[in-house]
Design a protein around this motif. Structure first.
Motif, short mmCIF file in Angstrom:
data_model
loop_
_atom_site.label_atom_id
_atom_site.label_comp_id
_atom_site.label_asym_id
_atom_site.label_seq_id
_atom_site.Cartn_x
_atom_site.Cartn_y
_atom_site.Cartn_z
N GLN A 26 -12.53 32.45 43.14
CA GLN A 26 -11.35 33.25 42.81
C GLN A 26 -11.62 34.71 43.16
OE1 GLN A 26 -10.90 32.16 38.68
NE2 GLN A 26 -12.48 33.57 37.98
N PHE A 27 -10.55 35.37 43.62
CA PHE A 27 -10.65 36.76 44.02
C PHE A 27 -10.43 37.70 42.84
CE2 PHE A 27 -9.46 34.51 47.92
CZ PHE A 27 -10.45 34.96 48.77
N LYS A 28 -9.72 37.23 41.83
CA LYS A 28 -9.52 38.00 40.62
C LYS A 28 -10.07 37.22 39.43
CE LYS A 28 -5.60 41.01 41.62
NZ LYS A 28 -4.34 41.55 41.06
N THR A 29 -10.58 37.96 38.47
CA THR A 29 -11.16 37.32 37.30
C THR A 29 -10.11 36.55 36.53
OG1 THR A 29 -12.80 39.08 37.07
CG2 THR A 29 -12.37 37.74 35.12
N VAL A 82 -6.28 21.62 28.55
CA VAL A 82 -5.40 22.78 28.43
C VAL A 82 -6.09 23.83 27.57
CG1 VAL A 82 -3.17 23.63 27.65
CG2 VAL A 82 -3.36 21.33 28.65
N PRO A 83 -6.37 25.02 28.11
CA PRO A 83 -7.09 26.04 27.34
C PRO A 83 -6.24 26.62 26.22
CG PRO A 83 -6.35 26.95 29.43
CD PRO A 83 -6.05 25.47 29.48
N ASP A 84 -6.91 27.09 25.18
CA ASP A 84 -6.22 27.74 24.07
C ASP A 84 -5.87 29.18 24.41
OD1 ASP A 84 -6.46 25.70 21.74
OD2 ASP A 84 -8.49 25.79 22.59
N PHE A 85 -6.68 29.80 25.28
CA PHE A 85 -6.47 31.20 25.67
C PHE A 85 -6.79 31.35 27.15
CE2 PHE A 85 -8.28 30.98 21.36
CZ PHE A 85 -7.22 31.48 20.62
N LYS A 86 -6.23 32.39 27.73
CA LYS A 86 -6.49 32.72 29.14
C LYS A 86 -6.86 34.19 29.24
CE LYS A 86 -5.25 30.54 32.45
NZ LYS A 86 -5.89 29.60 33.41
N VAL A 87 -7.74 34.48 30.17
CA VAL A 87 -8.07 35.87 30.51
C VAL A 87 -7.70 36.08 31.96
CG1 VAL A 87 -9.88 37.61 30.70
CG2 VAL A 87 -9.96 35.93 28.86
N LYS A 88 -6.86 37.09 32.22
CA LYS A 88 -6.41 37.34 33.59
C LYS A 88 -6.57 38.80 33.95
CE LYS A 88 -2.95 33.62 33.81
NZ LYS A 88 -1.53 33.28 34.11
N SER A 139 -9.20 47.71 36.83
CA SER A 139 -9.59 48.39 35.60
C SER A 139 -8.84 47.83 34.40
CB SER A 139 -9.32 49.90 35.71
OG SER A 139 -7.93 50.16 35.84
N SER A 140 -8.23 46.67 34.56
CA SER A 140 -7.47 46.11 33.45
C SER A 140 -7.52 44.58 33.47
CB SER A 140 -6.01 46.55 33.52
OG SER A 140 -5.36 45.98 34.63
N CYS A 141 -7.35 43.99 32.30
CA CYS A 141 -7.16 42.55 32.20
C CYS A 141 -6.42 42.26 30.91
CB CYS A 141 -8.48 41.79 32.26
SG CYS A 141 -9.46 41.86 30.75
N ALA A 148 -4.44 40.77 23.63
CA ALA A 148 -5.20 42.01 23.79
C ALA A 148 -5.24 42.38 25.27
CB ALA A 148 -6.61 41.84 23.25
N GLN A 149 -5.57 43.64 25.52
CA GLN A 149 -5.75 44.13 26.87
C GLN A 149 -7.02 44.97 26.94
OE1 GLN A 149 -1.88 46.14 27.37
NE2 GLN A 149 -1.56 44.81 29.14
N VAL A 150 -7.69 44.88 28.08
CA VAL A 150 -8.79 45.79 28.40
C VAL A 150 -8.23 46.77 29.42
CG1 VAL A 150 -11.13 46.00 29.30
CG2 VAL A 150 -10.47 43.94 28.03
#
Length: 213
Positions: free
Chosen positions: A117-120, A133-139, A145-147, A159-161
């Motif tokens: 994958q090119f993006k996290t 099926v995941p309970d949470f996703k991180v994109k 500088s953000s996810c 939440a956001q980083v």
């Protein structure tokens, strides 16, 4: 956490965020944000609120087969430990309660959504979730500088980083869980030379881990 000891409650953030409809509790209800929370992560991976009060700290112990990391409260009590499974293709991490490694103390796992994958993007499964099926996703966001951390089956923001080292956490969300998950994110990014909160910040985090061993 020591019996009867209350956690350090972060100071409310000045920004406003929409509350999550149902409480999201993974590590413990005592860490459920009652209001919008912003936490800052420094280069030694000490986590503080907007007034600079220490809330969490991360320690690392490098083993021969596993890299274990320990999320501790401000008093040094271990909340969870994070262990990488090096034999998996998707960079899987397992997070256990306290210092346990027992299966019944598994709180959640996190792994890459895709092998390449090119993006996290990470899939996060609670310990009792044996499905696909995941309970949470991180994109990762539109810039590196953000996810965002989302509920797994919808676009509900937990939440956001952003801003290199800032965690913006919505009300009704377990902020200790978000911090533990960010430890996984940082390692995932560093391993692929990608930065969602700034490559200098990631290098500082790794230096901080090394100095604490």
């Amino acid at each position: 956490m020591a019996t009867g000891q209350a956690p350090f409650n972060p100071v409310p953030a000045m920004r406003t965020y929409p509350p999550v409809e149902h409480p999201v509790v993974v590590i413990g209800p005592q860490y459920l944000a009652q209001y919008p929370v912003e936490l800052a992560v420094n280069s030694d991976f000490k986590v503080s609120d907007i007034n600079g009060t220490l809330i969490f700290q991360v320690k690392s112990k490098l083993l021969s087969l596993h890299d274990r990391r320990f999320l501790k409260d401000a008093a040094g009590n271990t909340l969870v430990n994070l262990r990488q499974k090096i034999s998996t293709m998707h960079d899987r991490w397992e997070v256990f309660r306290g210092e346990s490694k027992e299966e019944n103390d598994l709180l959640f796992t996190a792994k890459k959504s895709k092998l390449f994958q090119f993006k996290t993007e990470l899939d996060v499964f609670l310990g009792n979730n044996k499905g696909e099926v995941p309970d949470f996703k991180v994109k990762e966001g539109y810039n590196e500088s953000s996810c965002s951390i989302l509920l797994g089956d919808c676009n509900t923001m937990l939440a956001q980083v952003h801003g290199r080292h800032i965690l913006a956490i919505m009300p009704n969300v377990d902020y200790a869980f978000i911090v533990a998950l960010v430890v996984v994110i940082l390692d995932r990014i560093n391993a692929n030379d990608v930065a969602i909160i700034g490559i200098n910040g990631v290098n500082g985090v790794i230096d901080g881990f090394a100095s604490s061993v």
